[in-house]
Structure formats: C-alpha cells, structure tokens
Scaffold this motif. Structure first.
Motif, PDB file in Angstrom:
ATOM      1  N   ASN A   8      57.418  28.811  -2.121  1.00 18.59           N
ATOM      2  CA  ASN A   8      57.570  29.745  -3.235  1.00 18.59           C
ATOM      3  C   ASN A   8      58.623  29.304  -4.241  1.00 18.59           C
ATOM      4  OD1 ASN A   8      55.629  31.396  -2.183  1.00 18.59           O
ATOM      5  ND2 ASN A   8      57.116  32.647  -1.041  1.00 18.59           N
ATOM      6  N   GLY A   9      59.153  28.107  -4.048  1.00 18.43           N
ATOM      7  CA  GLY A   9      60.158  27.619  -4.982  1.00 18.43           C
ATOM      8  C   GLY A   9      61.559  28.136  -4.699  1.00 18.43           C
ATOM      9  N   HIS A  10      61.730  28.793  -3.540  1.00 21.18           N
ATOM     10  CA  HIS A  10      63.059  29.278  -3.155  1.00 21.18           C
ATOM     11  C   HIS A  10      63.840  28.120  -2.534  1.00 21.18           C
ATOM     12  CE1 HIS A  10      65.891  32.496  -2.198  1.00 21.18           C
ATOM     13  NE2 HIS A  10      66.114  31.863  -1.055  1.00 21.18           N
ATOM     14  N   ILE A  11      65.058  27.884  -3.038  1.00 20.09           N
ATOM     15  CA  ILE A  11      65.857  26.738  -2.599  1.00 20.09           C
ATOM     16  C   ILE A  11      66.432  26.993  -1.211  1.00 20.09           C
ATOM     17  CG2 ILE A  11      67.926  25.382  -3.108  1.00 20.09           C
ATOM     18  CD1 ILE A  11      67.132  26.250  -6.169  1.00 20.09           C
TER      19      ILE A  11
ATOM     20  N   GLY B  88      57.168  29.062  -8.968  1.00 14.54           N
ATOM     21  CA  GLY B  88      58.541  29.498  -8.779  1.00 14.54           C
ATOM     22  C   GLY B  88      58.635  30.717  -7.890  1.00 14.54           C
ATOM     23  N   GLU B  89      59.823  31.292  -7.809  1.00 13.97           N
ATOM     24  CA  GLU B  89      60.076  32.404  -6.902  1.00 13.97           C
ATOM     25  C   GLU B  89      59.145  33.578  -7.200  1.00 13.97           C
ATOM     26  OE1 GLU B  89      64.579  32.597  -5.594  1.00 13.97           O
ATOM     27  OE2 GLU B  89      64.432  32.259  -7.756  1.00 13.97           O
ATOM     28  N   HIS B  90      58.224  33.829  -6.261  1.00 10.19           N
ATOM     29  CA  HIS B  90      57.189  34.844  -6.493  1.00 10.19           C
ATOM     30  C   HIS B  90      57.764  36.246  -6.674  1.00 10.19           C
ATOM     31  CE1 HIS B  90      54.767  31.542  -5.712  1.00 10.19           C
ATOM     32  NE2 HIS B  90      53.854  32.049  -4.901  1.00 10.19           N
ATOM     33  N   ASP B  91      58.941  36.494  -6.092  1.00  7.41           N
ATOM     34  CA  ASP B  91      59.482  37.857  -6.124  1.00  7.41           C
ATOM     35  C   ASP B  91      60.364  38.093  -7.352  1.00  7.41           C
ATOM     36  OD1 ASP B  91      61.252  35.971  -5.206  1.00  7.41           O
ATOM     37  OD2 ASP B  91      62.279  37.337  -3.841  1.00  7.41           O
ATOM     38  N   ARG B  92      60.316  37.177  -8.326  1.00  3.09           N
ATOM     39  CA  ARG B  92      61.101  37.327  -9.560  1.00  3.09           C
ATOM     40  C   ARG B  92      60.176  37.193 -10.758  1.00  3.09           C
ATOM     41  NH1 ARG B  92      66.698  38.378  -8.343  1.00  3.09           N
ATOM     42  NH2 ARG B  92      66.965  37.650  -6.195  1.00  3.09           N
ATOM     43  N   THR B  93      60.475  37.953 -11.824  1.00  4.18           N
ATOM     44  CA  THR B  93      59.674  37.782 -13.033  1.00  4.18           C
ATOM     45  C   THR B  93      60.002  36.420 -13.642  1.00  4.18           C
ATOM     46  OG1 THR B  93      61.328  38.620 -14.577  1.00  4.18           O
ATOM     47  CG2 THR B  93      59.942  40.256 -13.469  1.00  4.18           C
TER      48      THR B  93
ATOM     49  N   GLY C 170      62.172  26.543 -13.241  1.00  2.96           N
ATOM     50  CA  GLY C 170      62.141  27.724 -12.388  1.00  2.96           C
ATOM     51  C   GLY C 170      60.844  28.498 -12.550  1.00  2.96           C
ATOM     52  N   ALA C 171      60.155  28.249 -13.693  1.00  2.00           N
ATOM     53  CA  ALA C 171      58.908  28.974 -13.958  1.00  2.00           C
ATOM     54  C   ALA C 171      57.700  28.047 -14.040  1.00  2.00           C
ATOM     55  CB  ALA C 171      59.025  29.763 -15.261  1.00  2.00           C
ATOM     56  N   VAL C 172      57.953  26.782 -14.440  1.00  4.21           N
ATOM     57  CA  VAL C 172      56.857  25.830 -14.604  1.00  4.21           C
ATOM     58  C   VAL C 172      56.963  24.760 -13.513  1.00  4.21           C
ATOM     59  CG1 VAL C 172      55.840  24.093 -16.145  1.00  4.21           C
ATOM     60  CG2 VAL C 172      56.763  26.231 -17.090  1.00  4.21           C
TER      61      VAL C 172
END
Lengths: 457, 457
Positions: free
Chosen positions: A240-243, A284-289, B220-222
């Motif tokens: 999910n792109g979470h570090i 990126g982080e699915h739980d963030r806009t 972070g988004a792309v």
C-alpha cells in the motif's frame, strides 16, 4: 500609484520579456559541476536586474558554493521590512530528448514561455523585481522596505546558505519573508501555501563482485548487486506504499481539524489529476486522500537507478555495481539528518554479506509549516482576491524550499508563500514553462500586496 | 607429422601473434548497430586467416544479420569429417573505464594477451586455424576432413544462424562438431565440457506517468516505475535465490548419479572461488552446491537496470520510465521460448494498474547436454592428457553457446566442447585476456586430437 505602476509594466512588456528570455538562456544548473561558470554569469545578470529595478547595495556575495545575490531599498521608515527570497539556479534539464526545443533556448508558445527555470524560479522572482521596478520608476518610492536574497543553490537544498546566514544573518533581518516558488491551484484560483515538505537525499552504491562477471559462468552463485539493490528498495514499502522502516513515522505530525476544513474546500478532481500526469491509477497509502499523501505524508522515492549494461541489444553480464538515488520528502516534525541516517542504516542492515553498501549523503532540508492566521497572509489574500476576482485557497505543497524552515530557525522570520506556477508548468520536467498572462496578473497582485503591507503595524 | 607441425608453430609464433593481435583490434561487437561495418571487416579478416591456413572454398556467407565465414578441406577419404564452430563477434566492451588499456588495443602482459575477444572466442578459434595450418604446411594434408563455421552472432545468441542452416545445413554435415569456447578447470587441468546452459533474454520497460514528475509535487500519490520495477524483480526469488515464478522449474532435469561422481572429482575450493571474484560470501540456492547452481540450475539475472536521473548530484524527479535487461540461464529440458513467455507474463501480471509493462523479447538459445561416453570425447581426453600430463576433468559450463543445441536438432550433430580459457580470462568482463602459453599448448593438443580422430571408424 497602482495604476501608474501597471501602465509602466504594460508599456515596457516587450523589454521585460527580452530580459526574462536572456535570463533563461543561462544554464544555471547548480548540481552540475560543469555549470560553475554559468552560475557566476547568471548571478551577474541577476544583480543587473536588481540594479535596473532601483535596488541599492546590490552585491554578489560568495558562499562556500554558488554565490547569492542581494540588494535592498530601505527608505520607508515605520513601514514593515520584506525579505524577498528566490533562486536563480535550476534543475538539470535531462532527459533532453523529451524537450520540444532546447531547455535553454526560451521561446513563447500560446502566451507561455518554455524553458528550464521559466516557472522554477526565475520567472517568479522576475515578477517581484518588475513589481518593485514599476513602483520605483513611477512614484520614486516603495510602500515598504525591501531586501532581496536570491540564491544559487535552492535545487541542491541550499547546501551553503545556512552557514552563510549564521555569519551574515543580520543584514537580512525583516518582518516577513515573501517567496514565490509555489503554484496556484489552477489558472483562475490563486493560492497561498502554508506548508512545505522537507527533503533528504542520498546516493546508494551496492557492490558485488570486483568486476562485471559473465552471467553464465557465475549466475546462481554470486549475488547480483542490481538484484540486491532492487530487493532492498522493494522492502522499504508494503503493497500500500506504507514505509516499513522502523521508526520512520515516529516524528510525523498529524494534520489538524482546521487543516481538514481547508483541505475540504479544495475542488480536487481525481480524474483530472490522473489525466494530468497520464496514469490509469494512482498509488500510495490507501487510507489517506491524495492531497494528504502529497502534502502531509513523508515519502521514500527512487529518483534514479542504474547498473550493469544499459546499451543496445543484449549483454549477458552480472554487474559489479548498481546505484540508486533515493530521496525522502519529510513532514513536520521529521528531521532530515535523523531520517537520512535512518534510511542509510536501513540499506546497510538489509544487505546480505555477499554485497557491500556505500551511502553518499547529499543535501537535505527541514519541512515547513505555518499558521494561516497571520496579518501578512491575510492582506496577501485580499490582494490576490482583488486581482483574480476569486478567494484564494490555502494549500500545502509537497515540494521543498529547505531555506524557508532554516530562516525561521536562524532569523525567527516567518514566511509568506505566494506562488504563480500553474499545474501544467512542469517544474523539474521537460518543457517547463510559465504562463505569461498569469505572470503579469500576479505582478499586479504583488504591487497591491506591498501597498497593503504598509498598513500593517 | 606432429613434431613438424609443432616446429612450424614455434618458428612462426611472432607472425601468428601479429595476426591474432590484428584480429583483436577489430571491434566486432555484434549487439551494437554502430559496429555493422566492423563486423564485415572482421569477417573478411577471418576469411583471410582461413585461406592462409589452406582452407578451400573459403566464403563469407550473408545471413539476415551478420555474415558467417566458412571454408573446408575434404581430402581425407574414409576419415571422419569435423565441423569446427567458433565466432568472431565479441561482447560489448563497457564499462570502458575499467579497462587498463583500450579493449581493442591488444597488448601482451606477463605472457597474456589482453583485449576484448582474446579468449571469447577469437583466441580459441585461432588455435584451430593454426593447428590446421601447421599440419597442411608441413605435411600437405590433414588426418581428417575439416569444415569451418565461424559466425558473427554468437554473443547475440546466434539469432539468424538456425534460419540460415535450415536452408544451407547440407554443406555443414559432419561426424562431429568441435567447439573451443569454454574453459579449463585451471592452468594445469584440461577439461572437456559436456553441458551448457541455455539462454533467454528480454528487455523490460516499465512506464508510469507521461513525463518525469517533480518528486515533491507528486511523490506519494503517483507510482514510481523504478520502484515498481524493483518490486517485481525482488519478487522473482525468495531470500535463498529460489525462483518463485510458477512453473519455472517444471522442465528442469535433475543431474544423474554418474554426473555427481564426475562433480565429486572436481577440486572445487570455495575460498578460492570467492577470492576469484572478490566477494566475502556467495549467494543462491542454499540446498545446492555452487557447481550445481552454476552448471545445472536455471537463473533469472538482472544484466542491466536504469531509470530516472543518473547524473551528478541530486535531482528530485519521479521518473516516467524505468528499464531492465533480464536474462535467464536455462538447463535441460527448459525451452527458451516457453521460459521467455513465462517470465514476460510474470512481469505483466505483477504490475499494478498504475504502470504499464512492455517486454521486448531478445535472443534465446536451448541448453545442451551430451553423454560422456562418446569416442570423439574419449580420444580428445587422451590428446589432452598426453599434452598437459594430467587427466582432463569432465565438467559442465554455466554459459551458453545456443547453436550447439540447435545444430544437434538441425543436423543431428553431436558436439565436443574442448576449451582453453582460464578462470582469470575475464570473458565478458573488462581486461579480458588469454594466456598464450596455454594457447600454444592447446594448439598442440588439437593437432594430436585430429590425428586421433582419424582412427575413429
């Protein structure tokens, strides 16, 4: 005085376009050692622009790196003093083949000037210089005291400016710093930026065998440094792109309810956003806009990767080395030095004993965040509204202007980020450009803004 | 006739060194389109060497790619016919900066000639040409019938040779093919190779946004294509180097007990092996010995990777594209086409919808494996023993000579792999070299071998 100043700008537009064009022809790439002479040439032309605008004590000041340019006008007793910060250096131009015309051969197409540095930051610094020139030429004075600080190392995270300011901070004291190096939400919607991400940057070198090996003779028994480097990079984030680097988020400050309100006002359109960068889906982080991700969340990004054979056709080699340029965007209250060490240690800790990791730590800069209740910000908003006929948005920016946080630490100086780049301005990308009608309109807004600053006690 | 031939070689050594040196000055890099003319020049010089050696019907035959060179001598009625295969093309020379002298400026240092192609394969082809020349010049005849097939595309997996042979196979019919493109176990221990790995090669292109993006504005988004490519590469193997692509090992033939016996005879020294490539530890399938891994197990190798900014200093870019050159070494009974498709499909299947994957499938070649009970192999072993005073080892080789398996399929021709490269010969690496005393000794062994072939019914 506003009308006269605006008339002056209209009358001298063609000369100003020539001046901006000349400035943009100078390849002031601060990260490229081969551009050292061009950096000096660019600083000299910047000084000339300040002198022509009527600035006094215009100087090119040496630093341990590229010089900075300064000038001032201090004849408005009792009025606030504004420090105008900008930079004359630019990002590298490559990939060159993707430029429709030479990156340092500016040309105007559909009211837009195309060149490296057009919007980041020469074009936007130019607006302030011309706003002040217009006021001085038409009324002989300015409503506020002004100091310019135009540096040559912003694109390399202002490596030497803090050291310089520790010695010469006094001469740059002011009531507010104004920076135009950010963007408008869109062509019709002016914006004021109240937050910037910080930056940490490193180059990682992964070494395997002492020479490139025949991939047939050794493949399967000797670790491939390109593969190991890929494995470490891949291990940094989950799907999910979470570090996943332990402690990476420990210092991250969550956004406030007030900020969520401001975010909610922003007419963000995901389809438009995706179309704007040409992707079918975001990541990126699915739980963030998306706006939270780019404005208020830190990243670890691969800015470049290389190793082994990259020429035409096939070469069956097991490379001796592989490299990656890795940068981290930081948010309050992450510290660039601590994060750089943390990520460097992570790379070393993840490497099997069959390779060795060497990390070259490059520039970094602190994140910036300021209150939206600030008199300078409020009158700037009024000036923008009067000029563009629309309430400005209060936004954050995912990019970094490391010196902004530094200056607050060093001079106790708060910053107003009032930017005029547009979403299509392509800062850092091929075919960087600046929309001239927006630039001229923005210059008017700047004149209005300085007039309003005078009224601030 | 053996003594006369050897005397001839000693007497003409300096001329032969000049000839080999000249051959090595020609940059015949088959994978580089810019070398097309050099390839022709190299083919012409190869033909000249064959003519001077006394070959008849020497011809440069066009293929759909680089030409091949042929010549023959068929005046030994009743004796076997030997097809001598080799290649005049070489690997690319880069990384150039790691060569102590120019890769195409051959020079002799400590009895060793240093140049790209010195050992792979010009130097070893040269031994056969001179062995035959010595016999013809001194006794006017050869003990066997001889045909040469010297191609220009071995380093690009003989792309066009199979098609060529489907049309012209007849003229290359023989009783055995002899190839010297492999190595000795060490300077004192001659070796005969009975197995080669196959090869599949592809270039993978991973595309994210439609241009390089500001890593601050969009990070972070792309999705970052360099990061996604790294994630897919990392997912291919587990931490022990075992390939996780479903079905990858389905066609892999396990080695026999007889082979384990032969493997057991090999004086493998792990410390020496590690020191030889300059690593502190090896890597790969923990449950397999190193020789098993490189000789009898397939690989997936990153031969090259690149994307984003790779210049000096820092550039904060989120790249639009990243690329990797990926090759697979194959073992019996894996099929290069099936494996190429399998791996290409894997890359596509692992890519999130935020990027697109394009695979450019390059050359491939089948693995080779033959019986060690073969009269030609047995007498070759005798010739080696008589010359080097030591029993040769029967080994496999992790590298690929794709045409060897092809020729067995096309012409029903078995192959004898008798190589004279040394562990330090650096094939495919900077400072490739060939140990001349070993070359001259090997040439004597080849003369003995051909004489012994004559006795085979």
């Amino acid at each position: 005085m506003f009308e006269e100043a605006c008339r002056y700008l209209t009358q001298h537009r063609s000369v100003h376009i020539e001046e901006l064009t000349h400035w943009l022809t100078i390849p002031s790439v601060s990260s490229d050692p081969q551009c050292a002479d061009e950096m000096v040439r660019c600083a000299e032309y910047t000084a000339r622009l300040l002198t022509e605008a009527g600035m006094e004590q215009v100087e090119i000041l040496p630093t341990r790196g590229h010089p900075l340019v300064t000038g001032q006008w201090l004849h408005a007793p009792g009025a606030p003093t504004v420090l105008i910060y900008g930079h004359y250096d630019v990002q590298p131009a490559d990939p060159l083949e993707l430029w429709e015309t030479g990156p340092f051969e500016p040309h105007i197409k559909d009211d837009t000037i195309v060149a490296r540095g057009a919007t980041d930051d020469k074009g936007q610094v130019f607006m302030h210089i011309k706003a002040i020139q217009a006021m001085l030429k038409t009324s002989g004075s300015l409503p506020v005291n002004v100091k310019f600080l135009i540096e040559g190392e912003e694109e390399i995270a202002s490596e030497n400016l803090p050291t310089f300011l520790k010695e010469h901070g006094k001469r740059f004291e002011a009531d507010i710093m104004v920076v135009s190096d950010t963007a408008m939400w869109d062509r019709d919607t002016p914006s004021i930026t109240f937050g910037l991400r910080g930056l940490a940057y490193m180059e990682v070198e992964c070494t395997g065998p002492d020479r490139d090996l025949h991939s047939g003779g050794f493949g399967g028994a000797v670790a491939n440094p390109a593969e190991i480097l890929a494995r470490i990079i891949a291990s940094i984030k989950n799907e999910n792109g979470h570090i996943r680097i332990p402690g990476y988020y420990d210092q991250v400050r969550e956004i406030t309810d007030r900020e969520r309100e401001l975010l909610a006002r922003i007419p963000y359109d995901e389809e438009k956003y995706k179309a704007g960068v040409g992707v079918k889906a975001l990541w990126g982080e699915h739980d963030r806009t998306v706006l939270e991700r780019v404005w208020s969340r830190p990243t670890v990004e691969v800015n470049g990767i290389w190793g082994g054979y990259t020429g035409p056709g096939a070469k069956t080699v097991l490379p001796a080395k592989a490299f990656a340029k890795i940068s981290m965007r930081l948010v309050p209250d992450q510290d660039p030095v601590a994060i750089t060490d943390m990520v460097a240690d992570y790379f070393a800790s993840q490497a099997p004993s069959s390779v060795t990791i060497k990390v070259n730590k490059l520039a970094g800069g602190k994140p910036f965040h300021t209150s939206v209740e600030n008199p300078f910000m409020e009158v700037a908003a009024d000036a923008l509204k009067e000029t563009f006929g629309r309430e400005p948005l209060f936004i954050r920016n995912g990019g970094s202007i490391p010196i902004v946080a530094e200056l607050r630490d060093l001079l106790g100086l708060d910053t107003l980020l009032i930017g005029f780049a547009l979403p299509g301005s392509r800062a850092h990308s091929p075919n960087e450009n600046f929309h001239l009608p927006t630039a001229w309109k923005g210059t008017e807004a700047i004149i209005r803004m300085y007039a309003k600053f005078a009224a601030i006690p």
